[in-house]
Design an enzyme around this catalytic site. Structure first.
Site, short mmCIF file in Angstrom:
data_model
loop_
_atom_site.label_atom_id
_atom_site.label_comp_id
_atom_site.label_asym_id
_atom_site.label_seq_id
_atom_site.Cartn_x
_atom_site.Cartn_y
_atom_site.Cartn_z
CB SER A 98 -49.83 -64.77 57.31
OG SER A 98 -50.88 -65.41 56.37
CG ASP A 117 -49.44 -68.48 58.22
OD1 ASP A 117 -49.14 -67.63 58.88
OD2 ASP A 117 -50.61 -68.35 57.71
#
Length: 280
Positions: free
Chosen positions: A60, A173
């Site tokens: 991320s 993610d």
């Protein structure tokens, strides 16, 4: 103007000038939204302390920071670029069937400074990015081939951003299942390499859940905090600045403060970090 990936920026060593790999650090950088800006402060402090980084793994926002650093960009330069990137552009509403926000501005920034055709092999430091295969429900690692698709996928927070379709997968993610990708740094051929986990989501028992936004944020923080338990145990040293618990996931306007927290906290752990290299 695009920065050549092979360039060495002022204040950052070229790979050839680093000490032997066995005496270097390997960093796992967590996700955390805006709190991931603290990673830049951590890296700036490591550079200032002349503690060599041999390898990176990120997820991320930590993956974005790791990629830009591995490409040779000094942390303070990355902070400057993020400050120039309007929060309105970062959080531009998409209103699609898959997500609420667009990643167009972030994608354009990465393409400008990494290059549309950038590959992992062109980076100055080895990098592994972790994303989540939404359909298979598994973590997926990327460390070779095109860089931008895995990088965008690793940061595609479910619900907020639409999944990235890549290599026949729907990717989101990586922090959803593995928010501290320490496992990607374990190498039997480098037993003396010291692994440092940098986690930007310290628990905040005093957090107030007073609205829907706070509820969603608290839910994500608890989920990703729970999936780091084993990873923490695999670190030789964990850096988790407690001051970050007072910041929200979307606090991008407070970037300089977040940078300073990571920087000062890392300097405060300098003795332990140097000890790691001495033990190696």
């Amino acid at each position: 103007m695009q920065t050549p990936l092979s360039a060495t920026f002022p204040g950052q060593s070229s790979p050839s000038s680093h000490p032997p790999a066995s005496t270097q650090l390997a960093l796992a950088l967590s996700g955390g939204g805006a709190r991931g800006i603290a990673h830049l402060g951590v890296l700036a402090a490591l550079d200032e302390l002349q503690l060599p980084v041999a390898q990176l793994a990120g997820v991320s926002s930590g993956g974005i920071v790791a990629a830009l650093y591995a490409a040779g960009m000094p942390p303070r330069e990355v902070l400057r670029l993020l400050q120039e990137l309007s929060i309105i552009r970062i959080t531009r509403v998409a209103l699609s069937s898959y997500g609420l926000l667009r990643m167009d501005a972030v994608g354009a920034l990465l393409e400008q400074h990494l290059g549309a055709g950038c590959t992992f092999e062109q980076l100055q430091l080895p990098l592994t990015l972790v994303a989540t295969d939404l359909l298979a429900g598994t973590s997926v690692r990327f460390s070779s081939g095109p860089l931008l698709p895995p990088l965008m996928a690793s940061a595609a927070v479910p619900i907020l951003y639409r999944p990235v379709e890549y290599q026949g997968r729907q990717l989101v993610d990586g922090g959803l299942l593995n928010n501290l990708p320490v496992e990607a740094l374990i190498d039997p051929l480098q037993p003396a390499r010291r692994i440092v986990g940098v986690h930007c989501n310290p628990p905040n028992p005093a957090a107030q859940v007073s609205n829907f936004r706070a509820l969603v944020e608290r839910t994500f923080n608890l989920a990703i905090g729970g999936n780091t338990v084993q990873s923490r145990q695999l670190c030789h040293l964990l850096l988790e600045p407690p001051a970050l618990q007072q910041y929200r996931t979307m606090s991008f306007r407070r970037g300089p403060e977040l940078f300073a927290i990571g920087y000062q906290y890392t300097l405060s752990r300098a003795q332990e970090l140097r000890a790691l290299l001495a033990d190696g």
